[in-house]
Scaffold this motif. Sequence first.
Motif, PDB file in Angstrom:
ATOM      1  N   VAL A  36       0.955  -1.226   0.116  1.00 20.41           N
ATOM      2  CA  VAL A  36      -0.255   0.359   0.083  1.00 20.41           C
ATOM      3  C   VAL A  36       1.312   1.305   0.164  1.00 20.41           C
ATOM      4  O   VAL A  36       0.640   2.201  -0.479  1.00 20.41           O
ATOM      5  CB  VAL A  36      -0.793   0.024   0.888  1.00 20.41           C
ATOM      6  CG1 VAL A  36      -1.669   1.601   1.493  1.00 20.41           C
ATOM      7  CG2 VAL A  36      -2.115  -0.638   1.335  1.00 20.41           C
ATOM      8  N   ILE A  37       2.059   1.287   0.697  1.00 24.49           N
ATOM      9  CA  ILE A  37       2.872   2.269   0.957  1.00 24.49           C
ATOM     10  C   ILE A  37       3.715   2.395  -0.300  1.00 24.49           C
ATOM     11  O   ILE A  37       3.473   3.716  -0.843  1.00 24.49           O
ATOM     12  CB  ILE A  37       4.047   1.940   1.525  1.00 24.49           C
ATOM     13  CG1 ILE A  37       3.765   2.248   2.980  1.00 24.49           C
ATOM     14  CG2 ILE A  37       5.188   3.349   1.455  1.00 24.49           C
ATOM     15  CD1 ILE A  37       4.125   2.041   4.148  1.00 24.49           C
TER      16      ILE A  37
ATOM     17  N   LEU B 230       1.651   6.577  -6.796  1.00 27.43           N
ATOM     18  CA  LEU B 230       0.310   7.264  -6.898  1.00 27.43           C
ATOM     19  C   LEU B 230      -0.061   8.827  -6.829  1.00 27.43           C
ATOM     20  O   LEU B 230      -0.039   9.667  -7.967  1.00 27.43           O
ATOM     21  CB  LEU B 230      -0.519   7.249  -6.491  1.00 27.43           C
ATOM     22  CG  LEU B 230      -2.130   7.452  -6.699  1.00 27.43           C
ATOM     23  CD1 LEU B 230      -2.999   6.635  -7.998  1.00 27.43           C
ATOM     24  CD2 LEU B 230      -3.569   7.603  -5.468  1.00 27.43           C
ATOM     25  N   ILE B 231       1.172   9.157  -6.249  1.00 20.10           N
ATOM     26  CA  ILE B 231       1.799  10.945  -5.692  1.00 20.10           C
ATOM     27  C   ILE B 231       2.144  11.058  -7.199  1.00 20.10           C
ATOM     28  O   ILE B 231       2.380  12.285  -7.357  1.00 20.10           O
ATOM     29  CB  ILE B 231       1.557  10.604  -4.425  1.00 20.10           C
ATOM     30  CG1 ILE B 231       0.494  10.573  -3.164  1.00 20.10           C
ATOM     31  CG2 ILE B 231       2.185  12.573  -3.825  1.00 20.10           C
ATOM     32  CD1 ILE B 231       0.992  10.569  -2.038  1.00 20.10           C
ATOM     33  N   MET B 232       3.592  10.620  -6.702  1.00 24.44           N
ATOM     34  CA  MET B 232       4.858  10.748  -7.306  1.00 24.44           C
ATOM     35  C   MET B 232       5.090  11.067  -9.141  1.00 24.44           C
ATOM     36  O   MET B 232       5.337  11.528  -9.560  1.00 24.44           O
ATOM     37  CB  MET B 232       5.756  10.070  -7.056  1.00 24.44           C
ATOM     38  CG  MET B 232       5.781   9.999  -5.477  1.00 24.44           C
ATOM     39  SD  MET B 232       6.969  12.022  -4.906  1.00 24.44           S
ATOM     40  CE  MET B 232       7.374  12.324  -3.722  1.00 24.44           C
ATOM     41  N   VAL B 233       4.149   9.240  -9.627  1.00 29.20           N
ATOM     42  CA  VAL B 233       4.347   9.123 -11.308  1.00 29.20           C
ATOM     43  C   VAL B 233       3.511  10.113 -12.427  1.00 29.20           C
ATOM     44  O   VAL B 233       4.351  10.426 -13.241  1.00 29.20           O
ATOM     45  CB  VAL B 233       3.798   8.054 -10.883  1.00 29.20           C
ATOM     46  CG1 VAL B 233       3.829   7.345 -12.915  1.00 29.20           C
ATOM     47  CG2 VAL B 233       4.667   6.970 -10.758  1.00 29.20           C
ATOM     48  N   PRO B 234       2.610  11.378 -11.437  1.00 26.61           N
ATOM     49  CA  PRO B 234       2.597  12.288 -12.281  1.00 26.61           C
ATOM     50  C   PRO B 234       3.103  12.738 -12.957  1.00 26.61           C
ATOM     51  O   PRO B 234       2.828  14.157 -13.767  1.00 26.61           O
ATOM     52  CB  PRO B 234       0.789  12.275 -11.625  1.00 26.61           C
ATOM     53  CG  PRO B 234       0.203  11.924 -10.741  1.00 26.61           C
ATOM     54  CD  PRO B 234       1.484  10.987 -10.870  1.00 26.61           C
ATOM     55  N   ASN B 235       4.115  13.400 -12.075  1.00 26.58           N
ATOM     56  CA  ASN B 235       4.843  14.308 -11.823  1.00 26.58           C
ATOM     57  C   ASN B 235       5.983  14.063 -13.548  1.00 26.58           C
ATOM     58  O   ASN B 235       6.525  15.004 -13.797  1.00 26.58           O
ATOM     59  CB  ASN B 235       6.112  14.316 -10.796  1.00 26.58           C
ATOM     60  CG  ASN B 235       5.738  15.088  -9.877  1.00 26.58           C
ATOM     61  OD1 ASN B 235       5.193  16.683 -10.087  1.00 26.58           O
ATOM     62  ND2 ASN B 235       5.399  14.737  -8.243  1.00 26.58           N
TER      63      ASN B 235
END
Length: 318
Positions: A125-126, A132-137
């Motif tokens: 999960v971590i 999920l938070i970082m890949v859009p960058n």
Amino acid sequence: MGPFTVLYTLIFIISLIGNLLSVWAFILSSRALKQSTTIYLVNLLLADILLLLSLPFKILKDLGAAPWSLMVFHCQATSITIYISLYASIAFFALIITNCYLQHFNRTSSLRLQDVGFARLLSLVIWLLLLLIMVPNMLLPTQQVPVQQYLSCSSLKKDISLHWHALTVFLCTALFLNASAAVFLSSGLALKRLLSRHSNAELLVETRRVAGSMTAVALAYMLSFVPYHVVRTPYTVTPTKVITNCQMKRQLFLGKESTLLLSVLHICFDPLLFFYLCSPFRQAVRMIFPYSIKQKTNHVELMVQNTTSLQQDVAVAV
């Protein structure tokens, strides 16, 4: 960036040796990995390896010696990988310290945190949350920048990318604050339990050992990650034109790079943490270096015997 690249190169060389040894030791002890703490340690090692693989790209980019395409790749991919591994390390440090407290001081209410299956699920999960938070960058659109010797990664980002980057930093800061609360609460409760057991000699020895190890890990956590987050938040708003003073931007940049270096430094010392907290890991290391460790152990035992003998002689003399 010259001094930073020299220090990063030293960190890379030292941590490469330690982490390769750690990987080999965990492979040898894979059949004995049946504890939740070991699961968290393995995930911490995975985060260290991810950071280790990203460091050469940062070193070349900061030197200005990398091709233009490689510098752009670093800004879009490997620089983000560094932050993924950094916050994964923060999360697993917190889980290791909390799990140690529950295991040694609060066994009746440890619940599922010490369950191996739950530890694996929580680790997954971590990693998914960070991706999920970082890949859009990595995926958000960038803009064209003229070829130059040095490249500021923020200059590649469009407005939407800058805003998502700022959101990412604040979300990761929230993760850091929660992890820090768990670290300080567990360490504080362990010290409190140590003080409450001062009258029982047998319990005091074990409690002192566990509380001492938890305090050492908590101090390492604080020195590695707290300074970075003190500087990181104001630095994040510099590309968004909230801070326009050039000298202030320069100071924040140097502060961010200095504290990031301090955060990265933990990958050099994590193998010592693995050795101290994981008994299967210690056994595997002794299998790899049987002679040298045995020799050092005998030397330590001889020193202890000499010290005991000296104390007895002094007592007799008195």
